[in-house]
Motif scaffolding. Structure first.
Motif, mmCIF file in Angstrom:
data_model
loop_
_atom_site.group_PDB
_atom_site.id
_atom_site.type_symbol
_atom_site.label_atom_id
_atom_site.label_comp_id
_atom_site.label_asym_id
_atom_site.label_seq_id
_atom_site.Cartn_x
_atom_site.Cartn_y
_atom_site.Cartn_z
ATOM 1 N N ASN A 438 0.989 -1.299 0.171
ATOM 2 C CA ASN A 438 -0.022 -0.023 0.023
ATOM 3 C C ASN A 438 0.918 1.259 -0.163
ATOM 4 O O ASN A 438 0.642 2.012 -0.792
ATOM 5 C CB ASN A 438 -0.960 0.038 1.284
ATOM 6 N N GLN A 439 1.864 1.239 0.851
ATOM 7 C CA GLN A 439 2.940 2.329 0.866
ATOM 8 C C GLN A 439 3.395 2.680 -0.686
ATOM 9 O O GLN A 439 3.608 3.574 -1.046
ATOM 10 C CB GLN A 439 3.893 2.187 2.143
ATOM 11 N N ILE A 440 3.852 1.614 -0.901
ATOM 12 C CA ILE A 440 4.569 1.650 -2.601
ATOM 13 C C ILE A 440 3.461 2.201 -3.590
ATOM 14 O O ILE A 440 4.024 2.926 -4.257
ATOM 15 C CB ILE A 440 5.265 0.018 -2.950
ATOM 16 N N ILE A 441 2.253 1.771 -3.352
ATOM 17 C CA ILE A 441 1.349 2.107 -4.403
ATOM 18 C C ILE A 441 1.063 3.694 -4.266
ATOM 19 O O ILE A 441 0.716 4.204 -5.098
ATOM 20 C CB ILE A 441 0.162 1.293 -4.295
ATOM 21 N N ASP A 442 0.975 4.071 -2.855
ATOM 22 C CA ASP A 442 0.693 5.693 -2.569
ATOM 23 C C ASP A 442 1.993 6.094 -3.142
ATOM 24 O O ASP A 442 1.715 7.235 -3.723
ATOM 25 C CB ASP A 442 0.844 5.611 -1.251
ATOM 26 N N VAL A 443 3.190 5.712 -3.138
ATOM 27 C CA VAL A 443 4.276 6.511 -3.791
ATOM 28 C C VAL A 443 4.188 6.588 -5.287
ATOM 29 O O VAL A 443 4.424 7.518 -6.021
ATOM 30 C CB VAL A 443 5.689 5.707 -3.426
ATOM 31 N N ILE A 447 3.866 9.536 -7.651
ATOM 32 C CA ILE A 447 4.749 9.967 -8.735
ATOM 33 C C ILE A 447 3.753 10.091 -10.114
ATOM 34 O O ILE A 447 4.093 10.924 -11.041
ATOM 35 C CB ILE A 447 5.608 8.558 -9.223
ATOM 36 N N ALA A 448 2.597 9.356 -10.218
ATOM 37 C CA ALA A 448 1.719 9.358 -11.351
ATOM 38 C C ALA A 448 1.128 11.010 -11.478
ATOM 39 O O ALA A 448 1.257 11.731 -12.499
ATOM 40 C CB ALA A 448 0.597 8.539 -11.500
ATOM 41 N N PHE A 449 0.868 11.540 -10.075
ATOM 42 C CA PHE A 449 0.228 12.787 -10.165
ATOM 43 C C PHE A 449 1.331 13.865 -10.282
ATOM 44 O O PHE A 449 0.803 14.697 -11.281
ATOM 45 C CB PHE A 449 -0.194 12.979 -8.633
ATOM 46 N N GLN A 450 2.512 13.589 -9.815
ATOM 47 C CA GLN A 450 3.492 14.784 -10.266
ATOM 48 C C GLN A 450 4.011 14.594 -11.687
ATOM 49 O O GLN A 450 3.996 15.815 -12.431
ATOM 50 C CB GLN A 450 4.749 14.455 -9.628
ATOM 51 N N THR A 451 4.049 13.351 -12.250
ATOM 52 C CA THR A 451 4.137 13.351 -13.840
ATOM 53 C C THR A 451 2.906 13.913 -14.591
ATOM 54 O O THR A 451 3.182 14.738 -15.767
ATOM 55 C CB THR A 451 4.419 12.023 -14.231
ATOM 56 N N ASN A 452 1.846 13.915 -14.482
ATOM 57 C CA ASN A 452 0.734 14.667 -14.985
ATOM 58 C C ASN A 452 0.735 16.135 -14.753
ATOM 59 O O ASN A 452 0.731 16.805 -15.894
ATOM 60 C CB ASN A 452 -0.645 14.187 -13.963
ATOM 61 N N LEU A 453 1.099 16.512 -13.911
ATOM 62 C CA LEU A 453 1.553 17.898 -13.520
ATOM 63 C C LEU A 453 2.648 18.461 -14.525
ATOM 64 O O LEU A 453 2.398 19.643 -14.974
ATOM 65 C CB LEU A 453 1.773 18.483 -12.215
ATOM 66 N N LEU A 454 3.789 17.665 -14.472
ATOM 67 C CA LEU A 454 4.739 18.028 -15.617
ATOM 68 C C LEU A 454 4.425 17.794 -16.864
ATOM 69 O O LEU A 454 4.974 18.992 -17.650
ATOM 70 C CB LEU A 454 5.925 16.974 -15.231
ATOM 71 N N ALA A 455 3.535 16.953 -17.212
ATOM 72 C CA ALA A 455 3.174 16.670 -18.423
ATOM 73 C C ALA A 455 2.185 17.971 -18.922
ATOM 74 O O ALA A 455 2.216 18.430 -20.082
ATOM 75 C CB ALA A 455 2.254 15.357 -18.826
ATOM 76 N N ALA A 483 0.428 8.560 -17.311
ATOM 77 C CA ALA A 483 0.455 8.986 -15.781
ATOM 78 C C ALA A 483 -0.946 8.470 -15.425
ATOM 79 O O ALA A 483 -0.933 8.224 -14.372
ATOM 80 C CB ALA A 483 0.780 10.424 -15.490
ATOM 81 N N GLN A 484 -2.113 8.972 -15.944
ATOM 82 C CA GLN A 484 -3.492 8.779 -15.773
ATOM 83 C C GLN A 484 -3.759 7.333 -15.560
ATOM 84 O O GLN A 484 -4.415 6.805 -14.677
ATOM 85 C CB GLN A 484 -4.335 9.584 -16.712
ATOM 86 N N ARG A 485 -3.174 6.678 -16.628
ATOM 87 C CA ARG A 485 -3.573 5.114 -16.751
ATOM 88 C C ARG A 485 -2.794 4.600 -15.346
ATOM 89 O O ARG A 485 -3.149 3.547 -14.601
ATOM 90 C CB ARG A 485 -2.862 4.330 -17.756
ATOM 91 N N SER A 486 -1.568 4.805 -15.113
ATOM 92 C CA SER A 486 -0.652 4.488 -14.039
ATOM 93 C C SER A 486 -1.482 4.785 -12.497
ATOM 94 O O SER A 486 -1.476 3.856 -11.665
ATOM 95 C CB SER A 486 0.784 5.077 -13.621
#
Length: 625
Positions: A438-443, A447-455, A483-486
């Motif tokens: 669960n902690q890894i999935i949160d990470v 990461i997907a949220f930050q990647t979406n912002l960067l994109a 990132a959204q699919r991730s």
């Protein structure tokens, strides 16, 4: 020092005096040589001080303006050149560069560089002069220098002084080879005086030593003769008025006193010899009388011992023994009386022993019968105890078998509990791993949220760039979709893991309940095991106790049989004891006893009681007992 004689001590005193005289002479010569050297050094310092005063005067003329420096230096050198003292003393001047400015004896050295001038020992003389002047301003230098009228260079001592305003080194020197001659001249004179004084002192000491040792030797010889008891020996030097005469007169007094004591001692010795002879004669008389008395005593004691060998103890020795042997007669009579009283007691104890033997024989017979009855009863009891012990042993074996079965059940329950606990631990590890996932999935979601912002930012920047950023905008769009699919996949995985965690929690709870039930079963089995253990232990202890009782009864039975045998032996011994008591009585009846209860001593009531019969029948004493 006490081991040395008087003559050796006196000679040692003379030698010490000579040593002190020689030491004083050497110190005086050393002081004289030092004074001569100091006088020469003071002379050199004085000459240099005069030369410095001349130079200082001309330097003052220069400072006052009366003369130029060159003129003032020329005048100073001319005045210094004229200075003479002693037989061949003079003053020279050189500068700090070791160049000779003025030499009154060897003018050919003027103006020359003397750095390389050395004496016969290799010492650079003027280099040493300049070194001392620079370092100390003034000082002494010793070196070798040619002397007029002498073929070889001799020792010379020079004093140099620095005149700093002009840089001049002023020096003068004197030959010091004559100091050794003067020293040895004084030394020879002092040595001659010391030798004459030593000879005079030795002769005087020898005369004094002989005047002391010869009278002492004569007194020693006289003492030796007196020590050998030659009291007529002549004592010499009694007329002298010194200590030797006083010792001689004291020796005469000692001789007379010792002679008087010796004569007295001889008289006492003669008197003691006479008394010893008298005592010896008296002792011979006493020894003869003692021998006669001893013969009488031996005869009487021999007769008494002969009667004693015949078992006759009714007669005592009534006639007194002479002298110190009376106590021996009393001791013999007391021994006879003690022996007789002992025999009477033995007769009495023998009669009592016969009666006790008869009683012991009857008692032994009764004891033998009762012992046989007791042995039969114990044999029956032992057989019954053997049967009871067999029954208890069988019960103990069955209890032991049941105890082993309970232990196996308890071991199985414990192993099941361990398996359940291992399952619970595995469930907990699965739950922990789910939490970590669960902690890894949160990470990954972050990461997907930050990647979406960067994109998104990249798309905005690409739009601002126009046609040049179109390709970059396409890439940014693809990255944003990825990132959204991730993020969607991470949420789905998180939901699946949450369901798995819930199922695992339920499984943990069920397994825990199973473990608790197994624990309760294990506790029940443990209590049953404890109870069975107690039952088995009690059965074992009962079996061991019955074995011990059976062994004790068997031992009692065996001891009863032994007691029966011993009773038979005791009966036989009691019969034998009665027969031996009869034999002992017959043996004691052989002795002839005295019926009196008191000894017949001279002057006693037993002796004055008349001539009654002195024998008594042993049988009557036995019956009376």
């Amino acid at each position: 020092m006490s081991r040395l004689g008087i003559a050796a001590r006196l000679y040692l005193l003379v030698a010490l005096s000579l040593f002190v005289v020689c030491a004083a002479m050497l110190l005086s010569l050393q002081t004289s040589s030092k004074q001569l050297t100091e006088e020469r050094m003071m002379l050199l310092q004085t000459v240099d001080e005069v030369a410095l005063s001349i130079i200082a005067h001309q330097q003052a003329q220069e400072q006052s303006g009366a003369l130029s420096r060159v003129e003032a230096q020329r005048v100073a050198l001319s005045e210094l050149k004229a200075i003479r003292y002693g037989e061949n003393g003079y003053v020279w001047v050189n500068d700090l560069d070791r160049r000779m400015l003025m030499h009154p004896v060897k003018p050919e050295l003027d103006g020359q560089d003397l750095s390389g001038m050395e004496d016969s020992s290799g010492q650079a003389i003027f280099v040493e002069f300049v070194k001392v002047a620079r370092a100390k301003k003034s000082g002494f230098v010793e070196y070798l220098w040619p002397k007029p009228g002498v073929s070889e260079p001799v020792a010379k001592l020079s004093h140099v002084t620095l005149f700093e305003p002009w840089g001049w080194v002023v020096g003068n020197g004197v030959y010091i080879d004559d100091l050794d001659g003067k020293f040895w001249q004084h030394a020879r004179a002092g040595l001659s005086i010391a030798i004459v004084g030593a000879i005079f002192l030795f002769v005087a000491a020898l005369s004094i030593v002989l005047s002391i040792t010869k009278p002492v030797t004569r007194l020693k010889a006289a003492m030796g003769r007196i020590a050998e008891e030659d009291f007529a020996a002549e004592v010499p030097d009694t007329s002298r008025r010194d200590e030797v005469g006083a010792m001689a007169r004291t020796l005469v007094t000692l001789r007379d006193s010792v002679n008087e004591r010796v004569q007295t001692r001889l008289a006492d010795t003669e008197e003691q010899r006479r008394l010893l002879d008298q005592e010896k004669a008296h002792a011979e008389q006493l020894r003869a009388a003692h021998a006669d008395n001893l013969n009488v005593v031996v005869a009487e004691l021999g007769a008494g011992l002969a009667r004693l060998s015949e078992c006759n103890i009714r007669m005592t020795i009534d006639e007194p023994f002479p002298g110190d042997f009376e106590q021996l007669r009393r001791d013999f009579n007391n021994s006879i009386a003690t022996f007789q009283a002992t025999l009477v007691e033995v007769l009495q104890q023998t009669a009592a022993l016969q009666e006790n033997g008869q009683e012991m024989r009857h008692a032994a017979d009764n004891l033998s019968k009762r012992t046989e009855q007791q042995a039969a009863a114990l044999e029956q009891t032992s057989a019954a105890l053997v049967e009871v012990a067999a029954t208890v042993n069988a019960s103990a074996e069955r209890a032991q078998h049941t105890r082993e079965l309970v232990r196996e059940a308890r071991s199985s329950a414990l192993r099941s509990g361990e398996v359940v606990r291992d399952a619970v631990d595995a469930m907990h590890r699965i739950e922990t791993a789910s939490n970590e996932i669960n902690q890894i999935i949160d990470v990954i979601d972050e990461i997907a949220f930050q990647t979406n912002l960067l994109a998104l930012n990249a798309g905005i920047e690409a739009a601002r760039a126009g046609d040049a950023g179109k390709g970059f905008a396409v890439v940014a769009q693809e990255v944003r979709e990825l990132a959204q699919r991730s993020a969607r996949a991470a949420k789905e995985i998180q939901g699946l893991i949450a369901n798995s965690a819930a199922e695992v929690s339920k499984g943990v709870q069920l397994v825990g309940d199973t473990g608790k039930a197994l624990d309760r079963i294990g506790n029940f089995v443990s209590e049953i095991d404890v109870n069975m253990d107690s039952i088995a232990t009690a059965a074992t202890e009962q079996s061991a106790g019955l074995h011990q009782i059976s062994a004790a009864v068997s031992s009692i039975d065996e001891m009863t049989q032994q007691n029966a045998a011993m009773v038979e032996e005791t009966t036989a011994i009691s019969h034998t004891l009665a027969e031996e008591a009869s034999l002992l009585g017959s043996l004691v009846n052989r002795f002839k006893l005295n019926r009196r209860s008191a000894l017949r001593e001279p002057g006693s009531m037993a002796l004055q009681g008349g001539s009654r019969p002195r024998t008594v029948d042993v049988n009557q004493l036995s019956n009376a007992a």
